[in-house]
Scaffold this motif. Structure first.
Motif, PDB file in Angstrom:
ATOM      1  N   ILE A 179       1.034  -1.316  -0.111  1.00 62.30           N
ATOM      2  CA  ILE A 179      -0.153   0.107   0.068  1.00 62.30           C
ATOM      3  C   ILE A 179       0.793   1.200  -0.086  1.00 62.30           C
ATOM      4  CG2 ILE A 179      -1.696   1.359   1.255  1.00 62.30           C
ATOM      5  CD1 ILE A 179      -2.822  -1.178   2.279  1.00 62.30           C
ATOM      6  N   ASP A 180       0.568   2.134  -0.740  1.00 63.75           N
ATOM      7  CA  ASP A 180       1.160   3.538  -0.915  1.00 63.75           C
ATOM      8  C   ASP A 180       0.314   4.631  -0.584  1.00 63.75           C
ATOM      9  OD1 ASP A 180       2.861   5.691  -1.593  1.00 63.75           O
ATOM     10  OD2 ASP A 180       2.910   5.368  -3.771  1.00 63.75           O
ATOM     11  N   VAL A 181       0.649   5.101   0.657  1.00 64.88           N
ATOM     12  CA  VAL A 181      -0.112   6.074   1.255  1.00 64.88           C
ATOM     13  C   VAL A 181       0.034   7.629   1.074  1.00 64.88           C
ATOM     14  CG1 VAL A 181      -1.557   6.923   3.342  1.00 64.88           C
ATOM     15  CG2 VAL A 181      -0.924   4.533   2.983  1.00 64.88           C
ATOM     16  N   GLY A 182      -0.669   8.270   0.106  1.00 63.63           N
ATOM     17  CA  GLY A 182      -0.043   9.558  -0.356  1.00 63.63           C
ATOM     18  C   GLY A 182       0.861   9.454  -1.355  1.00 63.63           C
ATOM     19  N   CYS A 183       0.280   8.846  -2.476  1.00 63.47           N
ATOM     20  CA  CYS A 183       0.969   8.236  -3.639  1.00 63.47           C
ATOM     21  C   CYS A 183       1.817   9.473  -4.266  1.00 63.47           C
ATOM     22  CB  CYS A 183       0.296   7.341  -4.425  1.00 63.47           C
ATOM     23  SG  CYS A 183      -1.285   8.026  -5.294  1.00 63.47           S
ATOM     24  N   GLY A 184       1.022  10.571  -4.411  1.00 68.58           N
ATOM     25  CA  GLY A 184       1.570  11.710  -5.161  1.00 68.58           C
ATOM     26  C   GLY A 184       1.755  11.639  -6.704  1.00 68.58           C
ATOM     27  N   THR A 185       2.793  11.451  -7.168  1.00 68.39           N
ATOM     28  CA  THR A 185       3.072  11.126  -8.573  1.00 68.39           C
ATOM     29  C   THR A 185       3.137   9.454  -8.698  1.00 68.39           C
ATOM     30  OG1 THR A 185       5.291  11.220  -8.317  1.00 68.39           O
ATOM     31  CG2 THR A 185       4.462  13.183  -9.227  1.00 68.39           C
ATOM     32  N   GLY A 186       2.916   8.743  -7.790  1.00 68.16           N
ATOM     33  CA  GLY A 186       3.215   7.329  -7.865  1.00 68.16           C
ATOM     34  C   GLY A 186       4.436   6.738  -8.061  1.00 68.16           C
ATOM     35  N   ILE A 187       5.507   7.639  -7.684  1.00 68.11           N
ATOM     36  CA  ILE A 187       6.608   7.061  -8.088  1.00 68.11           C
ATOM     37  C   ILE A 187       7.016   5.923  -7.157  1.00 68.11           C
ATOM     38  CG2 ILE A 187       7.748   9.047  -6.398  1.00 68.11           C
ATOM     39  CD1 ILE A 187      10.395   8.983  -8.160  1.00 68.11           C
ATOM     40  N   ALA A 209      -3.088  14.227  -8.060  1.00 67.89           N
ATOM     41  CA  ALA A 209      -1.937  13.395  -7.832  1.00 67.89           C
ATOM     42  C   ALA A 209      -2.610  11.836  -8.509  1.00 67.89           C
ATOM     43  CB  ALA A 209      -1.688  13.060  -6.220  1.00 67.89           C
ATOM     44  N   VAL A 210      -3.761  11.739  -8.099  1.00 67.21           N
ATOM     45  CA  VAL A 210      -4.208  10.144  -8.752  1.00 67.21           C
ATOM     46  C   VAL A 210      -4.251  10.290 -10.219  1.00 67.21           C
ATOM     47  CG1 VAL A 210      -6.034   8.719  -9.005  1.00 67.21           C
ATOM     48  CG2 VAL A 210      -5.574   9.855  -6.629  1.00 67.21           C
ATOM     49  N   LYS A 211      -4.612  11.472 -10.667  1.00 66.24           N
ATOM     50  CA  LYS A 211      -4.728  11.466 -12.365  1.00 66.24           C
ATOM     51  C   LYS A 211      -3.125  11.282 -12.819  1.00 66.24           C
ATOM     52  CE  LYS A 211      -5.519  14.708 -16.110  1.00 66.24           C
ATOM     53  NZ  LYS A 211      -4.281  15.053 -16.329  1.00 66.24           N
ATOM     54  N   VAL A 212      -2.319  12.053 -12.170  1.00 63.83           N
ATOM     55  CA  VAL A 212      -0.850  11.998 -12.514  1.00 63.83           C
ATOM     56  C   VAL A 212      -0.087  10.493 -12.202  1.00 63.83           C
ATOM     57  CG1 VAL A 212       1.479  13.106 -12.349  1.00 63.83           C
ATOM     58  CG2 VAL A 212      -0.606  14.532 -12.423  1.00 63.83           C
ATOM     59  N   THR A 213      -0.559   9.949 -11.375  1.00 66.10           N
ATOM     60  CA  THR A 213      -0.434   8.706 -10.664  1.00 66.10           C
ATOM     61  C   THR A 213      -0.584   7.775 -11.985  1.00 66.10           C
ATOM     62  OG1 THR A 213      -0.168   8.614  -8.576  1.00 66.10           O
ATOM     63  CG2 THR A 213      -0.464   6.658  -9.418  1.00 66.10           C
ATOM     64  N   LYS A 214      -1.755   7.735 -12.454  1.00 62.33           N
ATOM     65  CA  LYS A 214      -2.296   6.948 -13.552  1.00 62.33           C
ATOM     66  C   LYS A 214      -1.714   7.206 -14.890  1.00 62.33           C
ATOM     67  CE  LYS A 214      -6.977   6.175 -11.533  1.00 62.33           C
ATOM     68  NZ  LYS A 214      -8.399   6.582 -11.661  1.00 62.33           N
ATOM     69  N   GLU A 215      -1.182   8.431 -15.335  1.00 63.51           N
ATOM     70  CA  GLU A 215      -0.568   8.548 -16.231  1.00 63.51           C
ATOM     71  C   GLU A 215       0.900   7.868 -16.415  1.00 63.51           C
ATOM     72  OE1 GLU A 215      -0.814  13.000 -16.620  1.00 63.51           O
ATOM     73  OE2 GLU A 215      -2.536  12.755 -17.238  1.00 63.51           O
ATOM     74  N   ASN A 216       1.627   8.159 -15.118  1.00 64.93           N
ATOM     75  CA  ASN A 216       2.744   7.725 -15.005  1.00 64.93           C
ATOM     76  C   ASN A 216       2.887   5.987 -14.994  1.00 64.93           C
ATOM     77  OD1 ASN A 216       4.286  10.047 -14.738  1.00 64.93           O
ATOM     78  ND2 ASN A 216       3.625  10.304 -12.600  1.00 64.93           N
ATOM     79  N   LEU A 217       1.626   5.399 -14.452  1.00 63.12           N
ATOM     80  CA  LEU A 217       1.632   4.078 -14.632  1.00 63.12           C
ATOM     81  C   LEU A 217       1.613   3.733 -16.080  1.00 63.12           C
ATOM     82  CD1 LEU A 217      -1.206   3.228 -11.880  1.00 63.12           C
ATOM     83  CD2 LEU A 217       1.385   3.057 -11.696  1.00 63.12           C
TER      84      LEU A 217
END
Length: 313
Positions: A179-187, A209-217
Motif C-alpha cells: 500500500i502506498d499512502v499519499g502516492c503523489g506522482t505514483g513514483i 495526484a491520482v490522475k498523474v499517478t495513472k498517467e505515470n503508470l
C-alpha cells in the motif's frame, strides 16, 4: 484558462511541508525553484559548464514556491488561509520569509516551464528516474522509472522520496502486496512494482495526484497498481506485506493505529516525510501501536523509519 500564481519564499527544510499544504487547500499545481538543485547539478560531470561561481552565488539560498489556483478563487480569503497555515508550519519548521505576493497568468505560461530543470538521476545504485521527455542510456542492471510529474507533488528529487526508494529496494520481495499512502506522482508505487511486488494499492487525497499517478503508470507500462482518491480507511482491510507512507509526521501518527489492520504479522511500515524534530514522537507513537523499530535512516533534515508489525489486527 486563467490561474492565480501565489509566491512563497521559504527554506529547503520547509518546502516539502508547505508544498503539501498548498495542494491540500486546492492548488492545481506547485512549482519549486530550489537554488541548491542547480548547485548540485553544476557539480555533476559535463553539466552546466557555464555556471561559474558568480552565477551560483547569485542564486541565493531561498527556495521559491509558486502555487497555482483557479482564476475565480477569492484572493483575500486564499492569502489569509495561506498565512494562517504558514504560521502553523512555522511552529516546527523555519518557513523563511513566507508569502510574498501573487499574480495572474495563463496556463501555458507555467505548465511546462519547470521541465528544463528535471533531468535523469539515480535514486539508488540501480534505480534511475528518467523524465519521460529525456533520453537515457541505461546500464544492464539498472531499473528505469519514467516520470511525468505534471502538477502533482513528488518527482523523486526530495530526500524523503530518496530514502523511501532506498528502503523499498531493500525490503520489497517478489510477490509482495504493498500500500502506498499519499502516492503523489505514483513514483513509489512504480518502484515497488518494478522491484517485484505483485500488487500495489495507491491512495492520495488529491485528485490531481491520482490522475498523474495513472498517467505515470501508463508511461511505465505498470498494470498491477490500483490508484484512487481517498484515505487509508477507504482501502479493504486485507493483509499486505508493506505499507509505505511518505507524508508528514502528524498524518503518520494519526494512521498508526489503523495500519496493523492492513499488515501481516512481521510486515513492514516504511514511514517518511518526518522532520528530525518529530522523529522520536512518531517512533514513540508507533511503538505504542504494536510496532518494533527495524531501521532508521536520515538525509538532510528528514527521517525515514522502518517498523515491523508485531500485532497484526
Amino acid at each position: 484558462m486563467k490561474w492565480i500564481e501565489i509566491r512563497i519564499k521559504t527554506t529547503e527544510e520547509a518546502y516539502d511541508a508547505i508544498s503539501y499544504m498548498l495542494t491540500s487547500i486546492g492548488a492545481g499545481g506547485v512549482a519549486i525553484e530550489d537554488p541548491n538543485d542547480i548547485r548540485r547539478e553544476a557539480l555533476k560531470p559535463n553539466s552546466l559548464d557555464y555556471a561559474d561561481d558568480e552565477f551560483l552565488n547569485s542564486l541565493g539560498e531561498d527556495v521559491i514556491i509558486k502555487a497555482y489556483f483557479p482564476g475565480e478563487t477569492n484572493i483575500s480569503e486564499l492569502v489569509s488561509l495561506i498565512k494562517e497555515k504558514l504560521d502553523f508550519i512555522g511552529g516546527f519548521l523555519n518557513v523563511g520569509e513566507g508569502y510574498c505576493g501573487y499574480s495572474e497568468m495563463d496556463e501555458e505560461d507555467w505548465s511546462t516551464s519547470w521541465k528544463k530543470y528535471y533531468k535523469p538521476f539515480h535514486l539508488t545504485d540501480r534505480l534511475v528516474v528518467k523524465p519521460s521527455w529525456e533520453n537515457y542510456d541505461n546500464k544492464e542492471d539498472e531499473i528505469i522509472i519514467e516520470m511525468n510529474p505534471g502538477m502533482a507533488f513528488g518527482t523523486g528529487t526530495h530526500e524523503t522520496t530518496k530514502m523511501c526508494a532506498t528502503l523499498l529496494d531493500k525490503y520489497v520481495k517478489d510477490g509482495d502486496r504493498v500500500i502506498d499512502v499519499g502516492c503523489g506522482t505514483g513514483i513509489l508505487s512504480i518502484i515497488a512494482s518494478k522491484l517485484g511486488a505483485a500488487e500495489i494499492t495507491a491512495v492520495d487525497i488529491d485528485e490531481v495526484a491520482v490522475k498523474v499517478t495513472k498517467e505515470n503508470l501508463e508511461i511505465n507500462r505498470v498494470d498491477n497498481v490500483f490508484a484512487f482518491k481517498g484515505v487509508l480507511d477507504d482501502i479493504s482491510k486485507e493483509k499486505r506485506d508493506i505499507v509505505v507512507a511518505n507524508i508528514i509526521a502528524s498524518v503518520i501518527i494519526d494512521i498508526s493505529s489503523s495500519i496493523p489492520y492492513y499488515l501481516k504479522k512481521d510486515g513492514f511500515l516504511i514511514a517518511s516525510g518526518i522532520i528530525q524534530e518529530r522523529k522520536q514522537e512518531v517512533l514513540d507513537e508507533c511503538l505504542k501501536k504494536g510496532f518494533k523499530c527495524e531501521e532508521i535512516i536520515e538525509l538532510g533534515e528528514w527521517v525515514a523509519i522502518v517498523l515491523r508489525c508485531l500485532d497484526s489486527l
